[in-house]
Design an enzyme around this catalytic site. Structure first.
Site, PDB file in Angstrom:
ATOM      1  N   TYR A   1      -2.774  -0.740  10.349  1.00 27.30           N
ATOM      2  CA  TYR A   1      -2.689  -1.036   8.812  1.00 27.30           C
ATOM      3  C   TYR A   1      -1.311  -0.451   8.540  1.00 27.30           C
ATOM      4  CZ  TYR A   1      -3.894  -0.517   4.076  1.00 27.30           C
ATOM      5  OH  TYR A   1      -3.929  -0.802   2.670  1.00 27.30           O
TER       6      TYR A   1
ATOM      7  N   SER B   1       0.693  -1.145  -0.091  1.00 33.16           N
ATOM      8  CA  SER B   1      -0.035   0.039   0.000  1.00 33.16           C
ATOM      9  C   SER B   1       1.003   1.269   0.212  1.00 33.16           C
ATOM     10  CB  SER B   1      -1.059   0.091   1.290  1.00 33.16           C
ATOM     11  OG  SER B   1      -1.958   1.436   1.209  1.00 33.16           O
TER      12      SER B   1
END
Length: 262
Positions: free
Chosen positions: A141, A128
């Site tokens: 995350y 990501s």
């Protein structure tokens, strides 16, 4: 020369980017082995295997059952968007994010690596852009994606001379259901307490993001052209990433776009 069709392995194939990659691969005539805890959307063109990527025994059994098959592409895509601040996120949230976003990915790479070497294939790991950005509200995350990227950098060096390409796919926003963590039983124990700016931003922004099917086609096209290791697919993420690194080098304080330290 083998007459076997190209083989791709996709984890997290039941929804989102993984599902879109699976469909894009099928459209190219690639044989797909798909892994997800929910395979209900997948049709009979796919070799669907319904289990959680955290199930190491199941993944090992699957890899061993295909030991004779070279793998051309491995998309280690399974992940969970666990939100929460560093101190207030429950321990279960941290453990869930770590097990899915880091440990399971590394296990997947380890178990399928011989197949990739045999096929001189490409390992594409969905990281990501968040791994290199800074903002509050997504502690588990961001931290797990950063840890994953660090491990992949090590694998990149280790893979030199193996014939296997390693790619850290770092997308920005893609229109998926990554924010719908309530569909998982684990979300009950891992839910953050109180309002969360990251979740609020994501719920709105993801609705306007690039569709997953268009993104998947771009990924496959990018591999054809020779994708880099650090693979930033959304130019709009670069200012945020560069801002974070500028602050790290020059300011000594974290960069954040929500108006508060990360």
């Amino acid at each position: 020369m083998s007459s076997l069709p190209s083989l791709a392995v996709v984890t997290g194939a039941g929804s989102g980017i993984g599902y879109a990659l699976t469909q894009a691969l099928l459209a190219r005539g690639v044989e797909v082995v798909a892994v997800d805890r929910d395979t209900s959307r997948l049709d009979d063109r796919v070799q669907a295997h319904r289990f959680d990527v955290r199930d190491g025994a199941a993944m090992r059994e699957l890899a061993e059952s295909l030991a004779a098959r070279p793998v051309n592409h491995l998309f280690a895509n399974a992940g969970v968007g666990v939100a929460g601040d560093v101190l207030s996120a429950p321990e279960q949230a941290w453990q869930w994010a770590w097990d899915v976003n880091v440990v399971s990915v590394l296990r997947t790479l380890r178990l399928w690596w011989p197949h990739l070497v045999s096929g001189r294939g490409k390992a594409v790991v969905t990281v990501s852009a968040a791994a290199l950005q800074s903002y509050p509200g997504a502690g588990p995350y961001r931290a797990t994606k950063a840890a994953l990227l660090s491990a992949l950098e090590g694998l990149y060096y280790q893979a030199q001379g193996s014939g296997v390409g390693v790619h850290a796919l770092c997308p920005g926003l893609v229109r998926t259901d990554i924010t719908a963590v309530h569909r998982y039983a684990e979300a009950t124990q891992a839910a953050p307490a109180g309002p969360n700016p990251f979740e609020t931003f994501m719920r709105t922004a993801v609705r306007e993001a690039e569709p997953a099917d268009a993104f998947a086609r771009r990924v496959l096209d990018g591999l054809d052209r020779g994708a880099p290791f650090y693979w930033f697919t959304h130019p709009e993420t670069m200012a945020w990433t560069e801002g974070r690194h500028h602050c790290a080098v020059h300011a000594g304080t974290p960069f954040a776009d929500f108006g508060a330290p990360a």
